[in-house]
Design a protein around this motif. Structure first.
Motif, mmCIF file in Angstrom:
data_model
loop_
_atom_site.group_PDB
_atom_site.id
_atom_site.type_symbol
_atom_site.label_atom_id
_atom_site.label_comp_id
_atom_site.label_asym_id
_atom_site.label_seq_id
_atom_site.Cartn_x
_atom_site.Cartn_y
_atom_site.Cartn_z
ATOM 1 N N LEU A 274 0.838 -1.194 0.000
ATOM 2 C CA LEU A 274 0.000 0.000 0.000
ATOM 3 C C LEU A 274 0.876 1.248 0.000
ATOM 4 O O LEU A 274 1.791 1.375 0.820
ATOM 5 N N THR A 275 0.598 2.171 -0.937
ATOM 6 C CA THR A 275 1.280 3.460 -1.009
ATOM 7 C C THR A 275 0.248 4.572 -0.910
ATOM 8 O O THR A 275 -0.766 4.557 -1.614
ATOM 9 N N ILE A 276 0.507 5.531 -0.036
ATOM 10 C CA ILE A 276 -0.341 6.724 0.088
ATOM 11 C C ILE A 276 0.584 7.928 0.033
ATOM 12 O O ILE A 276 1.512 8.044 0.840
ATOM 13 N N SER A 277 0.338 8.840 -0.923
ATOM 14 C CA SER A 277 1.254 9.964 -1.107
ATOM 15 C C SER A 277 0.494 11.230 -1.446
ATOM 16 O O SER A 277 -0.543 11.201 -2.111
ATOM 17 N N ASN A 278 1.044 12.347 -0.981
ATOM 18 C CA ASN A 278 0.568 13.687 -1.356
ATOM 19 C C ASN A 278 -0.859 13.978 -0.932
ATOM 20 O O ASN A 278 -1.518 14.815 -1.546
ATOM 21 N N GLY A 279 -1.346 13.308 0.071
ATOM 22 C CA GLY A 279 -2.670 13.652 0.592
ATOM 23 C C GLY A 279 -2.529 14.750 1.629
ATOM 24 O O GLY A 279 -2.715 14.521 2.834
ATOM 25 N N ASN A 280 -2.203 15.953 1.183
ATOM 26 C CA ASN A 280 -1.849 17.024 2.111
ATOM 27 C C ASN A 280 -3.012 17.489 2.985
ATOM 28 O O ASN A 280 -2.798 18.091 4.026
ATOM 29 N N CYS B 296 7.209 13.166 5.669
ATOM 30 C CA CYS B 296 5.921 13.324 6.346
ATOM 31 C C CYS B 296 6.104 14.174 7.595
ATOM 32 O O CYS B 296 7.202 14.631 7.905
ATOM 33 N N SER B 297 5.017 14.395 8.329
ATOM 34 C CA SER B 297 5.088 15.202 9.544
ATOM 35 C C SER B 297 5.902 14.490 10.613
ATOM 36 O O SER B 297 6.071 13.267 10.598
ATOM 37 N N GLU B 298 6.414 15.263 11.556
ATOM 38 C CA GLU B 298 7.197 14.682 12.644
ATOM 39 C C GLU B 298 6.348 13.731 13.484
ATOM 40 O O GLU B 298 6.835 12.713 13.969
ATOM 41 N N SER B 299 5.047 14.040 13.619
ATOM 42 C CA SER B 299 4.179 13.159 14.407
ATOM 43 C C SER B 299 4.007 11.803 13.715
ATOM 44 O O SER B 299 3.893 10.770 14.383
ATOM 45 N N VAL B 300 4.006 11.793 12.370
ATOM 46 C CA VAL B 300 3.942 10.523 11.645
ATOM 47 C C VAL B 300 5.223 9.741 11.867
ATOM 48 O O VAL B 300 5.202 8.522 12.099
ATOM 49 N N ASN B 301 6.367 10.434 11.812
ATOM 50 C CA ASN B 301 7.642 9.762 12.069
ATOM 51 C C ASN B 301 7.650 9.098 13.440
ATOM 52 O O ASN B 301 8.059 7.945 13.600
ATOM 53 N N MET B 302 7.192 9.826 14.432
ATOM 54 C CA MET B 302 7.226 9.309 15.804
ATOM 55 C C MET B 302 6.228 8.171 15.983
ATOM 56 O O MET B 302 6.495 7.218 16.727
ATOM 57 N N SER B 303 5.085 8.239 15.325
ATOM 58 C CA SER B 303 4.121 7.138 15.442
ATOM 59 C C SER B 303 4.691 5.871 14.799
ATOM 60 O O SER B 303 4.457 4.762 15.291
ATOM 61 N N ALA B 304 5.453 6.040 13.710
ATOM 62 C CA ALA B 304 6.096 4.886 13.073
ATOM 63 C C ALA B 304 7.127 4.274 14.007
ATOM 64 O O ALA B 304 7.241 3.037 14.112
ATOM 65 N N ILE B 305 7.878 5.134 14.698
ATOM 66 C CA ILE B 305 8.874 4.637 15.652
ATOM 67 C C ILE B 305 8.198 3.926 16.818
ATOM 68 O O ILE B 305 8.667 2.891 17.305
ATOM 69 N N LEU C 82 4.480 5.650 2.900
ATOM 70 C CA LEU C 82 3.789 6.918 3.104
ATOM 71 C C LEU C 82 4.710 8.045 2.675
ATOM 72 O O LEU C 82 5.877 8.089 3.067
ATOM 73 N N SER C 83 4.179 8.986 1.861
ATOM 74 C CA SER C 83 5.022 10.056 1.333
ATOM 75 C C SER C 83 4.259 11.376 1.308
ATOM 76 O O SER C 83 3.091 11.430 0.923
ATOM 77 N N SER C 84 4.940 12.433 1.745
ATOM 78 C CA SER C 84 4.431 13.811 1.657
ATOM 79 C C SER C 84 3.080 13.977 2.336
ATOM 80 O O SER C 84 2.221 14.717 1.863
ATOM 81 N N LEU C 85 2.893 13.311 3.460
ATOM 82 C CA LEU C 85 1.667 13.474 4.256
ATOM 83 C C LEU C 85 2.002 14.419 5.409
ATOM 84 O O LEU C 85 2.179 14.015 6.560
#
Length: 472
Positions: free
Chosen positions: A368-374, A421-430, A394-397
């Motif tokens: 699954l790829t999701i990108s540019n859903g700003n 992506c946003s920093e909150s997305v990065n941290m949720s991935a971690i 996930l890209s450019s969210l």
């Protein structure tokens, strides 16, 4: 090491007649089984994977390559073009079925792993009527190669503005044996004449840039039964007549450029829907279609307001890529119902602040790829929506708050990639990775691409793991 694209390798094998047909499998599937056997025997090595863990390139060990070259020489498999004293000289034999280039100034023999390459300068002395495979890089060579009526594989790569193909000539229909046509043209939009519909041996049409294709002549009842690949076509109208001519198509790439089609823009302004303009509902009649990519280059608000909820897609579909589309709840439910769908890429196709999957289940979706859903802020999903998911990209969210934490509980999940992506997305991935490692799951890989160096160092300090890779 020499390496080769998997699809190109298979097409060359078929063109050279190396693959024998099977009752239950098409030639491409038989070739894939050959490749698997070679890999199992370590004669082919995996060189590079795609983002979705699919093999893109194979390579051979240098010793295997030398053995192949010596065997090819012994069997008179190829002829060689040499560069001596600044002039082109040819060693040519009527027997070879392919023509190869030896690149100057080295004396190294041509690779048999990316072979079958014709003259880069001037004209090669085409004498053999047995010539099956041809590569070229000049428009002047196009007419020469089309005189080789037994050519099965023709590839033209033009990176120079002065040499690009503006239009493929009608004489292409004289190549009655042609199976594969590839054109890589960085400067001009090529077009295909209507004579293309009279070439029943065609299997693959791959124009790396975008092309127009002339409709078949009135009363033409010919059918391209063997055509499996058609890409990338501009503003293709899926009339019933067109679909009947390509009943066994397996891979289809389409680009819609509305600015170039005033009649379509007028219809859109009058309230017509996309499927009415291009008869996209008829895509569902292509019962063998496995891979579909539809792009739009338009930024028009008329386009932005359109949804694909009324699409009808064939159940045979395994891969679906949508770019610059709007997908509503009904459209997503239709996509989720596809029984064989394994790869879904949504590029700038998610609209609205919330994306809720409700009770939708993608039974066989692996990638699954999701990108540019700003505009996307809240993504509501759990492991039941993607029971066999293997990779998530996930890209450019930049406004998304987080990845649903329940995604980490999917037992088949192998890799999460987060890009810009946003920093909150990065941290949720971690957090997902950390939670899975605490539960003993050491197979999940996390890759994060971050734009700012300061954020990069901060993320590295928060959590370290051999399964975590962070790049600028």
């Amino acid at each position: 090491m020499e390496y080769s694209d998997v699809c190109e390798l298979i097409q060359l094998w078929v063109a050279e007649g190396f693959i024998k047909a099977s009752k239950n499998e098409i030639l491409g599937q038989v070739a894939e089984s050959y490749i698997k056997e070679l890999v199992d025997r370590n004669l082919l090595l995996v060189y590079r994977l795609t983002e979705h863990n699919k093999v893109k390139y194979y390579c051979v060990h240098d010793l295997v390559r030398e053995l192949c070259i010596k065997t090819a020489e012994k069997e008179d498999f190829y002829c060689v073009q040499r560069d001596l004293d600044g002039r082109r000289h040819y060693i040519f034999d009527e027997r070879p079925a392919s023509f190869y280039l030896e690149e100057a100034p080295t004396s190294e023999k041509p690779s048999v792993f990316s072979p079958l390459i014709s003259s880069l300068q001037g004209e090669a002395p085409f004498k053999s009527r047995l010539l099956r495979v041809y590569f070229g890089n000049r428009e002047s060579i196009l007419d020469i190669s089309l005189k080789q009526i037994n050519v099965r594989y023709a590839c033209y790569k033009y990176h120079d503005k002065s040499h690009g193909i503006r239009q493929i000539p009608q004489s292409i229909s004289l190549c009655w044996s042609l199976q594969t046509l590839i054109v890589s043209n960085w400067w001009y939009t090529s077009s295909l004449p209507s004579e293309i519909w009279k070439m029943p041996q065609l299997r693959h049409i791959d124009i790396h840039d975008h092309i127009q294709i002339d409709p078949p002549a009135a009363g033409d009842v010919s059918v391209l039964q063997n055509l499996q690949t058609l890409k990338t076509i501009n503003n293709l109208i899926f009339s019933e007549e067109l679909c009947a001519k390509i009943p066994n198509i397996r891979e289809l790439n389409i680009l819609y450029k509305f600015e170039a089609v005033s009649a379509v823009l007028y219809k859109l302004a009058q309230g017509f829907e996309l499927n009415q303009c291009f008869h996209l509902n008829n895509v569902g009649s292509l019962s063998k279609l496995e891979s579909l990519r539809i792009d739009s280059s338009s930024k028009s608000e008329l386009w932005r307001k359109l949804y694909i909820d009324e699409f009808k897609l064939p159940n045979s579909l395994r891969e679906l890529t949508l770019h610059n589309f709007s997908i509503g709840e009904k459209g997503m439910a239709m996509i989720a119902s596809l029984p064989h769908l394994q790869l879904l890429e949504l590029w700038d196709a998610v609209r609205g602040a919330e994306w809720n999957f409700f009770k939708q289940e993608f039974h066989n979706l692996k990638h699954l790829t999701i990108s540019n859903g700003n505009g996307l802020i809240n993504w509501i999903a759990d492991k039941s929506n993607f029971p066999v998911l293997e990779t998530l990209y996930l890209s450019s969210l930049r406004n998304l708050e987080e990845i649903p934490l329940d995604i980490g509980e999917i037992s088949t999940l192998q890799k999460i990639t987060v890009h810009d992506c946003s920093e909150s997305v990065n941290m949720s991935a971690i957090r997902i990775l950390e939670e899975q490692e605490d539960l003993g799951n050491q197979s999940l890989q996390l890759i994060i691409y971050i734009g700012l160096a300061a954020m990069l160092e901060e993320s590295k300090q928060r959590y370290t793991s051999r399964n975590l890779q962070i790049y600028r």
